[in-house]
Design a protein around this motif. Sequence first.
Motif, mmCIF file in Angstrom:
data_model
loop_
_atom_site.group_PDB
_atom_site.id
_atom_site.type_symbol
_atom_site.label_atom_id
_atom_site.label_comp_id
_atom_site.label_asym_id
_atom_site.label_seq_id
_atom_site.Cartn_x
_atom_site.Cartn_y
_atom_site.Cartn_z
ATOM 1 N N LYS A 1 40.030 151.322 85.621
ATOM 2 C CA LYS A 1 39.329 151.370 86.879
ATOM 3 C C LYS A 1 39.120 149.934 87.745
ATOM 4 O O LYS A 1 39.347 149.190 87.102
ATOM 5 C CB LYS A 1 37.761 151.803 86.593
ATOM 6 C CG LYS A 1 37.664 153.138 86.015
ATOM 7 C CD LYS A 1 38.259 154.307 86.790
ATOM 8 C CE LYS A 1 37.992 155.579 86.021
ATOM 9 N NZ LYS A 1 36.865 155.964 86.047
ATOM 10 N N SER A 2 39.287 150.148 89.067
ATOM 11 C CA SER A 2 39.314 149.091 89.928
ATOM 12 C C SER A 2 38.287 148.978 91.062
ATOM 13 O O SER A 2 37.969 150.137 91.369
ATOM 14 C CB SER A 2 40.752 148.681 90.403
ATOM 15 O OG SER A 2 40.785 149.606 91.497
ATOM 16 N N ARG A 3 37.879 148.076 91.352
ATOM 17 C CA ARG A 3 37.101 147.597 92.451
ATOM 18 C C ARG A 3 37.660 146.683 93.449
ATOM 19 O O ARG A 3 38.079 145.503 92.719
ATOM 20 C CB ARG A 3 35.722 147.322 92.161
ATOM 21 C CG ARG A 3 34.830 147.092 93.236
ATOM 22 C CD ARG A 3 34.814 145.652 93.862
ATOM 23 N NE ARG A 3 34.595 144.583 92.794
ATOM 24 C CZ ARG A 3 35.038 143.471 92.768
ATOM 25 N NH1 ARG A 3 35.899 143.166 93.861
ATOM 26 N NH2 ARG A 3 34.734 142.593 91.995
ATOM 27 N N SER A 4 37.850 146.723 94.750
ATOM 28 C CA SER A 4 38.443 145.869 95.474
ATOM 29 C C SER A 4 37.930 145.697 96.947
ATOM 30 O O SER A 4 37.483 146.731 97.347
ATOM 31 C CB SER A 4 39.917 146.043 95.457
ATOM 32 O OG SER A 4 40.324 147.313 96.305
ATOM 33 N N PHE A 5 37.887 144.548 97.229
ATOM 34 C CA PHE A 5 37.646 144.598 98.862
ATOM 35 C C PHE A 5 38.407 143.151 99.425
ATOM 36 O O PHE A 5 39.015 142.529 98.767
ATOM 37 C CB PHE A 5 35.943 144.229 98.936
ATOM 38 C CG PHE A 5 35.611 142.775 98.293
ATOM 39 C CD1 PHE A 5 35.601 141.865 99.081
ATOM 40 C CD2 PHE A 5 35.052 143.065 97.129
ATOM 41 C CE1 PHE A 5 35.080 140.506 98.437
ATOM 42 C CE2 PHE A 5 34.622 141.746 96.444
ATOM 43 C CZ PHE A 5 34.663 140.772 97.175
ATOM 44 N N THR A 6 38.416 143.679 100.775
ATOM 45 C CA THR A 6 39.243 142.498 101.554
ATOM 46 C C THR A 6 38.424 142.352 102.697
ATOM 47 O O THR A 6 37.456 142.953 103.365
ATOM 48 C CB THR A 6 40.476 143.134 102.171
ATOM 49 O OG1 THR A 6 40.239 144.165 103.032
ATOM 50 C CG2 THR A 6 41.475 143.667 101.011
ATOM 51 N N ALA A 7 38.407 141.149 103.237
ATOM 52 C CA ALA A 7 37.926 140.533 104.538
ATOM 53 C C ALA A 7 38.840 139.583 105.249
ATOM 54 O O ALA A 7 39.407 138.889 104.638
ATOM 55 C CB ALA A 7 36.474 139.852 104.085
ATOM 56 N N ILE B 1 40.062 141.780 93.597
ATOM 57 C CA ILE B 1 40.294 142.954 92.730
ATOM 58 C C ILE B 1 39.675 142.700 91.485
ATOM 59 O O ILE B 1 39.921 141.819 90.860
ATOM 60 C CB ILE B 1 41.879 143.192 92.746
ATOM 61 C CG1 ILE B 1 42.328 143.425 94.252
ATOM 62 C CG2 ILE B 1 42.046 144.314 92.004
ATOM 63 C CD1 ILE B 1 44.030 143.439 94.156
ATOM 64 N N LYS B 2 39.106 143.545 90.950
ATOM 65 C CA LYS B 2 38.550 143.686 89.512
ATOM 66 C C LYS B 2 38.971 144.913 88.753
ATOM 67 O O LYS B 2 38.480 146.059 89.420
ATOM 68 C CB LYS B 2 37.267 143.501 89.737
ATOM 69 C CG LYS B 2 36.199 143.506 88.362
ATOM 70 C CD LYS B 2 34.732 142.937 88.511
ATOM 71 C CE LYS B 2 34.143 142.974 87.054
ATOM 72 N NZ LYS B 2 32.401 142.598 87.333
ATOM 73 N N ILE C 1 40.043 142.620 84.281
ATOM 74 C CA ILE C 1 41.002 141.348 85.070
ATOM 75 C C ILE C 1 40.439 141.244 86.437
ATOM 76 O O ILE C 1 40.347 142.237 87.259
ATOM 77 C CB ILE C 1 42.334 142.162 84.930
ATOM 78 C CG1 ILE C 1 42.773 142.202 83.549
ATOM 79 C CG2 ILE C 1 43.431 141.063 85.622
ATOM 80 C CD1 ILE C 1 44.203 143.051 83.386
ATOM 81 N N GLN C 2 40.483 139.824 86.735
ATOM 82 C CA GLN C 2 40.050 139.494 88.110
ATOM 83 C C GLN C 2 41.154 139.000 88.956
ATOM 84 O O GLN C 2 41.857 138.028 88.185
ATOM 85 C CB GLN C 2 38.811 138.651 88.287
ATOM 86 C CG GLN C 2 38.041 138.135 89.269
ATOM 87 C CD GLN C 2 37.129 139.124 89.861
ATOM 88 O OE1 GLN C 2 36.520 139.906 88.839
ATOM 89 N NE2 GLN C 2 36.727 139.213 91.084
ATOM 90 N N ALA C 3 41.571 139.357 90.268
ATOM 91 C CA ALA C 3 42.334 138.674 91.042
ATOM 92 C C ALA C 3 41.661 138.491 92.338
ATOM 93 O O ALA C 3 41.191 139.395 92.948
ATOM 94 C CB ALA C 3 43.467 139.783 90.999
ATOM 95 N N GLU C 4 42.014 137.263 92.795
ATOM 96 C CA GLU C 4 41.059 136.771 94.269
ATOM 97 C C GLU C 4 42.140 135.707 94.586
ATOM 98 O O GLU C 4 42.921 134.971 94.198
ATOM 99 C CB GLU C 4 40.017 136.135 93.620
ATOM 100 C CG GLU C 4 39.097 135.596 94.869
ATOM 101 C CD GLU C 4 37.902 134.810 94.412
ATOM 102 O OE1 GLU C 4 36.835 134.568 95.212
ATOM 103 O OE2 GLU C 4 37.823 134.540 93.003
#
Length: 998
Positions: A723-729, A748-749, A817-820
Amino acid sequence: MAAPAFAQETPAPAPSTAQTAEPVSEEGDVVVTGTLFRTTTAAAPSPVTTVNVESLEQRGISTIQDAIQQLASNNGPALTNSFTANGAFAAGASAVSLRGLSTNSTLVLFDGLRAAYYPLADDGSRNFVDLNTIPDDIIDRIEVLRDGASSTYGADAIAGVVNIITKKEVKGVNARMEAGISERGDAAQKRLSLTVGHGDLDEDGFNAYLSGFYYKSDILYNRDRPYPYNSDDLRNVCFEGECGPNNTVGGVSPDGLYRGGTPVSSALYVRPANGTTAVTGSTYQPLGNLADTCVGGTLYNLTAADRLLNPTAPNTICNVDYTNRYGVIQPNIERFGVSGRFTANLNDTTEGYFEANFIQSRVNYTGAPGVIRSTANAGILFPQFSTATAAGAVAPGSGVLALPVYVCPTGVGSANGLNTGCNAGNGTLNPNNPFASAGQVALLVGRFLDRPNFNETRTRAYRAAMGIDGSLTDKISYSIGATAMHVDLQRTQRGYVYIDNLLTSIARGSFNFVNPNANSQQAWDFLMPENRNQASSDQYQFQASLAAELFELPGGPLKLGGGASIRYESVDAPSGNPDYFGPTQRYFTLNAFGTSGNRTIKSVFAELDAPITNFLSVNGSGRYDSYSSGQDAFSPKVGVKITPMKSLVLRGTYSRGFRIPSFGESNALPTTGFVSNTSGIFNDTFLAQYGCTTATFSSCPTYIRSGSYGQTTLASPDLKPEKSRSFTAGAVFEPVRGISFTVDYYNIKKTGAITQPSNAPALAAYYSGQPIPAGYTVIADAPDPNCATVNAACPAGPAARPRVAFVQSQLINANTIQAEGLDFSASVDIPVTDGFRIQSSVEASYIINLSTEFPDGSVESYEGTIGNYNLTAGSGTPEWHGSWQTTLDFGDFDVTGTANYFGGYNLSAEDQNGAGTSGDCGLGDVYGPCDVSEYITFDLNARIKINDQFTFYGTINNVFDKLPPLDIATYGAHLYNPVQGGNGILGRYFRAGVRIGF
């Protein structure tokens, strides 16, 4: 409106920069990726990069594969064609990895529809689409959605989407002829293409075109590049007064002492033994004439000091530089294909099309010679065999391969490859065994150095798509379409020893080991039969959508769209080296990976676009997917766009997504990837048995220093989707027309990430002599032959604990997993004078954080390091990746310069036991720098239009002939990073061609 599957609208003219910054103006690039509605880059709340074909022509990029690999957001675990020749599981393929999140978290689409997976999974577990199945000459543009898009497309769109969009219309005859070669006269390329089209959609109501192409790229060997890329002897690779080891087979260490151990990878050697026990005081000796069998090597006579370190070593060693003799930088690549499309206006409001494509890709290379003695390399155990006593008795599991005293040509007892029952009464003294007359067997090690193996993949991709787009009213539109794609892969491998045939040849005496050149081709073919394996994958999809403008809001029409999709996907990739018929009925060193499976996915999706005011616009979408394999997922997404002033747009998105377990993860034979032994794996207590420490690791025996262990992955049918949760700004700023800047933040997580548990606990326990933790199986390697007695190279003697051969564990849903990071872009398109224009664009991606959190709460960070070492094949995670392209356009002549930038990184990897923390150079060594340098190359391309029919162009890639920086820890290529280095390893490269149009 156009559904994502059937986005065939002709785009508005776009700036010709390679990776365009999104303009604020609503006249920006038309995009269709990630939405049900035809929109523009400025109107969409999601960040989108558009790469158009004109920009690629200006830049001198000759294939779509190279274009995608050079995306700023592509990083880390990408697969390049060059990695094919370095032992990749997915040999013959190329794949993109956005955000450094691996190939399985980037969704690749073909005209908005899914494509079939490459039958061979990356590392035996990750499904992906092979970029080599894309027909270059019918591509109109590439749209890269740089945030999650599961709400529109479903699984695997966690890191982003790459949507390759084909041309809708071609008129006349267009041809291209191109050739290229490096300054050093190698790595030649050629490309031919022809496209013929007829009809005008506006005037004739139809268009049809047919296109064909041929592409060839020649093999490039390591020996064709300068030192140190061409050698295993690193004694001239020095840093701060310390120099590297001599890793050639049978080489000497920096202190001049022989540390090659038993020459198992050199020419053929034998040693006398009684049964499985070597004769005390005996040494290995060449089997036959070294001058004949040491092919491509040099002879080294051991000194008295060498003899003290290795009492069992032969007097003369065949010293072989494997990288120089066998190493391949880039394989042979040959691709050709044909594509056709027919598009017609069925009535005033309806358009239909049919498209078909066929592409064949053939990739091959020669590698190291096949071994005649090895342990299993696929996690499937089989005993090692010995015909080890004078009476011919079998000693299974002894780790010994021996030439017996007697051979029986009639095949007594040879049904299983052994010579049980062969003796003086029914056999003859073995002519291959120099100790037979003394009643002793001959322990056999080595390789046939003039018989390198051969590996080839031939992929045939068949695809067809058809659809109808139309309008029911001026406010209601629909899209219906379907696609089918089949990929057939044939893998051919030669030069690998088949175990049962080897043992049979030994037992019968039917193969001449003393003089291998005297063997007939039939004898060689029996010992090393060709291995040919077939694999395939399929993807079928039907999709329909409907969209309507409901009513007007202050900012524009409120749009509502929805649809449904059903697709079928399957992979059938049987093992090319199974052990179904017993442990000897297989090849040495060929991996046993194999998988098969199929599933049907039913989906419904919807999207609402609400331009509430000219200041505020909101977009919401969602998708529900149900898998026949038992999983399901709902993926929502919301996007917001704020326009505080005409020249500024603020935007942001929030979404949830998922990645379905691959066929390889849920249903596959064990897979093994090999990880190089480094000082960080061991501890000083263990190394003391071999006369060295972690601080003096470069002086350890070859058994320790040059070995590797197998990381064996066991599939699990009980895995759940990641499962993933992501946001952009982000923001888009266009102070004046023609100048635009963007910046976007992404986060992204992934939770429940499918992973093999870290090997660190198992390795630490083994090398410390502690119990192995639950969930792991550790298999020890064969003991170091040098430890048969106590000596300087092995102070512990027979009591020395062997190194690890394999670590086995089953896949689990465990990690987070965290991507930033940040994306930047800017573009300038300015007419300076009449007939002269300057176009410039820069795009860069910066990884702030890429890390994994484990169930115990521990965290590993990879950004700016060579980690995640196992996932990236040692390609690491450089923090920066970008390019800057500038074109001076004089009308009939233009020249473009492009600077390519790939950031440096530290030689540390927190996923490697003992490698320490990020930034501490845990995988580095005293003879090389701790930090791999940034890599900058510059390309120059010029085009001249002779007339309306002929345009000539020329390209110089890597103008300053800058080869990749030294990386002593990577294993994806020899001493350089294959992703960071890219095509830079080719050096200065010239390409010229002509485009013809009528």
